[in-house]
Every structure is written in structure tokens, then in C-alpha cells.
Design a protein around this motif. Structure first.
Motif, short mmCIF file in Angstrom:
data_model
loop_
_atom_site.label_atom_id
_atom_site.label_comp_id
_atom_site.label_asym_id
_atom_site.label_seq_id
_atom_site.Cartn_x
_atom_site.Cartn_y
_atom_site.Cartn_z
N TYR A 183 73.96 -51.01 -1.88
CA TYR A 183 73.46 -52.37 -2.10
C TYR A 183 72.44 -52.45 -3.24
CZ TYR A 183 69.87 -50.64 1.17
OH TYR A 183 68.91 -49.88 1.80
N GLU A 205 74.52 -54.07 5.66
CA GLU A 205 74.97 -53.34 4.46
C GLU A 205 76.51 -53.25 4.42
OE1 GLU A 205 73.15 -49.46 4.38
OE2 GLU A 205 74.70 -48.65 3.08
N CYS A 241 78.96 -55.21 1.76
CA CYS A 241 79.83 -54.38 0.92
C CYS A 241 81.28 -54.89 1.01
CB CYS A 241 79.74 -52.92 1.38
SG CYS A 241 80.67 -51.78 0.35
#
Ligand code: NI
Length: 427
Positions: free
Chosen positions: A184, A215, A219
Motif C-alpha cells: 500500500y 490492506e 489491493c
């Protein structure tokens, strides 16, 4: 390294196979040259090991040493809020001297809690942490934390410089890795650049992977795939990788970890404190993945005590799988010793075995928490605490003896540390 012989006499020695025997350890230079009674000691320095448990020094497989400066500065916030609102703004203000002072305090804490090697990611000014490694006598696996979102190329260049100036230095006690912070903060194109730069030098990678569910979701939203799949495509994992956290990993990602020989730094204390989740330790073990333990930084833990991580890692896995054999006692300990060493890329440390580096900690077994002594491994993992650390040896050199530090001046380090805290926060 020391050029003199050292003998630890009559200690309870934890051998690599998990047996414990009262005997001597002969150290020649930086290596263990004999485990067994030493008849002719010549002019060797002797350490009385009676009543002491000789255990390989702990390896902290993931930390940010200089973050001791931010211990208790900001607690109980979600990871992204914590980083963006509190941690990154104050880190912007840190000088080279601050990083040095933070790492020096961390070195005192690590030695006093039985740690002999640590994998560190921070920056800028990682050369200051290297200087602390050099002076303290510890072993350091250092990487410049790279955030590719702004000034990424410049930061990458400082990691290259760190490698050129410090890799293999301090009598070989320093290893330099590249430290792309996380998916990230490092877009795939940037990770490709990091992979190319590390690949040219033959350096390995230290990265945070799959720490929080946010996260993973971000993604998938940004790249249509899970983090390990995205990073694999950049070639980063071909360098050799130490991946911290690995909490939210699916079977496909475990297969990537296995296939690419990625080593995992398990951070149970940080993962629990930040409510990140529970890494699937048993599953990783079943897939023959090397797993060490790390404390993470002192602002998300909030100490650098590897013994605590061993115990937390063991307990957390037992209770989350409802399997009391999920992590047997000696396996739990090895996450802090043999497996930890492998995780950070050290191939001749982490065991008390002839030919291995003399990184040894003597635990004083005279305290109440060591009574009665049916099983010293069980006492260390389930009962003792770091106040029992008596003597610490790295590379055959004594860093602490009978709790007296030999390479560092604790009082001075605390005084300098307080100056840095004051200049950063006014405290
Ligand atoms: Ni971390």
C-alpha cells in the motif's frame, strides 16, 4: 569478533536436538568449537555456567529499532490512521542523531532481554542504526524502509548506498537488505525498480505483507489481485524475501510463500495490539515455511522482548486452532532462535552446535520462576521473563556479563535518548 578462547563451564546447554546437558562450551574466535568437557583450558577466559541455561541468542525477525522514540506516543488506533496521522508526521522530523539515539536505546533493551540479532527496517539515516550495531556488538540485518509514493527513487538510492557502505561490515555482523515498506506504500512499478536494484547487488528483501484486512481489500480494489500475487509479478520475491506479519493469507498465497521460499516474521504481539488478526502459524509450519518471531516497533508492541513473542505466538496459535499441540514448546522456542536465524538469512547462527557462530545467552535459573526445574525449555518458554538474562555473547564477544553491559553505557544512552524525545515532542 574476539580472538581469544572463551569457555562456558558447567552450564545446562540446550543442544540443537532439544536435549539439555550439563557441560562446557568452548568458543574459539567467533565460533563454537566444542560442546563437551574442556580439559585443557590454557589462557582462555572462563565463564562460570553453574546454574545457567545456555540458549542460542534470540533473533528479532522484524523490528524498527529507532521507534523506541515513539513508545506510548500513540496507541489504540487503526493501522492507517496511526501511520498517517501520528507516526509519519513525527518521523518526518527525526534527525540522524534521533535515529541513532533510538536505536542505541533499543540495543540496550535487546541485549538485556537476550536478543543477539535483529532485522530492522527504518529510515532515512539507517547508517546510524549500522553504527549502533557496530558499537554494541549485536548482529543487524538492516534495510532502508522504502515508501515509493513520494521521492521513491531517491530513497531507493539511499538503500543502495547503505548496501555499498555497510553490507558485511562490523566483522560480518551487518547484512543489508532492501526494505520496500508494503504494497500500500509501494506501487508495483516501484517494486520492480526495487527488485532490479536489489537483484544487481544480490541483496534480499524485507517487506510487510498482508498485515490487515483493509490492506487486502484495497489491493484487490486497486490491482484485481491479492498482495502476494501482485508482488510476485514484480519479481521482488526472486531476490529472497523476509515477509513480516502475513496475517491475512489464503491458500494460493501460502503456495507462493512456499514456492518462493519466502521466510515469515510472525509478530503476534503487534498483530494482537493493533487488532490486525491471527497469522495461520500451524498452516505455515505444515507447508514447511520458515517462521521466526518479531516484536515489530516499540510503538506497536510496546517492547522489544522476543521471549514474550515466543510465548504469545505459542498461546495464540493454541487457542485459535483449539489444538494444544499446534506449536510444541521447543518449536515455539525455535521461532526465536534457529528458525528466526534462518528467517533473517543467517545460516550459521541460531543453534548451539560446533561450527556455529558463538551467539549464546546464559539465563540465570536461580529465581523463583525457575523452581522446580523439571524441564528448562518449558520454564523458559512458559514461566521465565527477560530479567533472568544474565550473560550475552555475540560472535564470541561478551556484550553483557552478570547483567552488566560491556559495550554500551546505559545511563548515557538514556540521557541522550531523552534529549531526542524532548526535541521531537517537547516531553
Ligand atoms: Ni513493522
Amino acid at each position: 569478533m574476539s580472538d581469544k578462547n572463551l569457555i562456558i563451564e558447567n552450564a545446562q546447554v540446550l543442544k540443537a536436538d532439544g536435549t539439555v546437558e550439563e557441560t562446557d562450551i568452548l568458543i574459539t574466535g567467533d565460533k563454537i568449537s566444542k560442546i563437551g568437557k574442556v580439559e585443557k583450558s590454557g589462557n582462555a577466559t572462563k565463564i562460570d555456567g553453574r546454574g545457567k541455561f545456555a540458549v542460542p541468542g534470540f533473533v528479532n525477525a522484524h523490528t524498527h529499532a529507532s521507534m523506541t522514540l515513539l513508545r506510548s506516543y500513540s496507541d489504540d488506533k487503526p493501522l492507517m490512521d496511526w501511520l498517517q496521522k501520528d507516526i509519519w508526521p513525527i518521523e518526518e522530523k527525526m534527525t540522524a542523531q534521533d535515529l541513532y539515539n533510538g536505536a542505541a536505546l533499543a540495543a540496550v533493551e535487546m541485549i538485556k532481554s537476550g536478543t543477539t540479532a535483529f532485522a530492522d527496517m527504518y529510515g532515512p539515516y539507517m547508517e546510524e542504526v549500522a553504527k549502533v550495531v557496530e558499537i554494541s556488538g549485536l548482529r543487524g540485518i538492516l534495510s532502508r524502509g522504502l515508501i515509493g509514493l513520494f521521492d521513491g527513487d531517491k530513497k531507493l538510492e539511499t538503500n543502495v548506498e547503505l548496501y555499498k557502505n555497510w553490507h558485511g561490515k562490523a566483522d560480518g555482523r551487518i547484512t543489508v537488505m532492501f526494505g520496500p515498506h508494503a504494497i500500500y506504500t509501494c506501487p508495483p512499478d516501484y517494486l520492480k525498480k526495487v527488485a532490479a536494484a536489489a537483484g544487481r547487488l544480490g541483496a534480499e528483501i524485507h517487506i510487510h505483507m498482508n498485515e490487515t484486512r483493509t490492506e487486502i481489500n484495497d489491493c484487490i480494489k486497486n490491482y484485481g489481485k491479492r498482495p502476494f500475487e501482485v508482488v510476485e509479478e514484480t519479481g521482488l520475491f526472486d531476490c529472497g524475501t523476509l515477509a513480516a506479519h502475513c496475517v491475512w493469507i489464503d491458500d494460493k498465497e501460502i503456495e507462493i510463500i512456499r514456492k518462493k521460499n519466502i521466510r515469515v516474521a510472525h509478530n503476534p504481539g503487534s498483530n494482537m495490539k493493533l487488532a490486525s488478526g491471527i497469522a495461520p502459524l500451524k498452516k505455515l509450519f505444515e507447508n514447511n515455511v520458515v517462521v521466526g518471531v518479531g516484536t515489530d516497533g516499540a510503538s506497536s508492541n510496546n517492547n522489544l522482548d522476543v521471549l514474550e513473542e515466543i510465548r504469545l505466538g505459542s498461546f495464540l496459535e493454541k487457542v485459535s486452532t483449539l489444538d494444544l499441540l499446534a506449536v510444541p514448546t521447543f518449536e515455539a522456542l525455535k521461532m526465536g532462535t534457529e528458525y528466526g536465524a534462518k528467517a533473517v538469512g543467517l545460516h550459521d547462527t541460531g543453534k548451539i552446535e560446533e561450527g556455529y557462530k558463538a551467539d549464546i545467552v546464559l539465563w540465570d535459573m536461580s529465581g523463583v520462576e525457575w523452581q522446580p526445574c523439571y524441564n528448562p525449555i518449558s520454564l523458559l518458554v512458559y514461566s521465565a521473563n527477560s530479567s533472568s538474562v544474565d550473560t550475552v555473547i555475540v560472535d564470541g564477544k561478551i556484550l553483557m556479563e552478570k547483567r552488566e553491559l560491556k559495550t554500551l553505557d546505559e545511563e548515557k544512552i538514556i540521557a541522550e535518548f531523552k534529549k531526542s524525545v524532548n526535541s521531537l515532542t517537547g516531553l
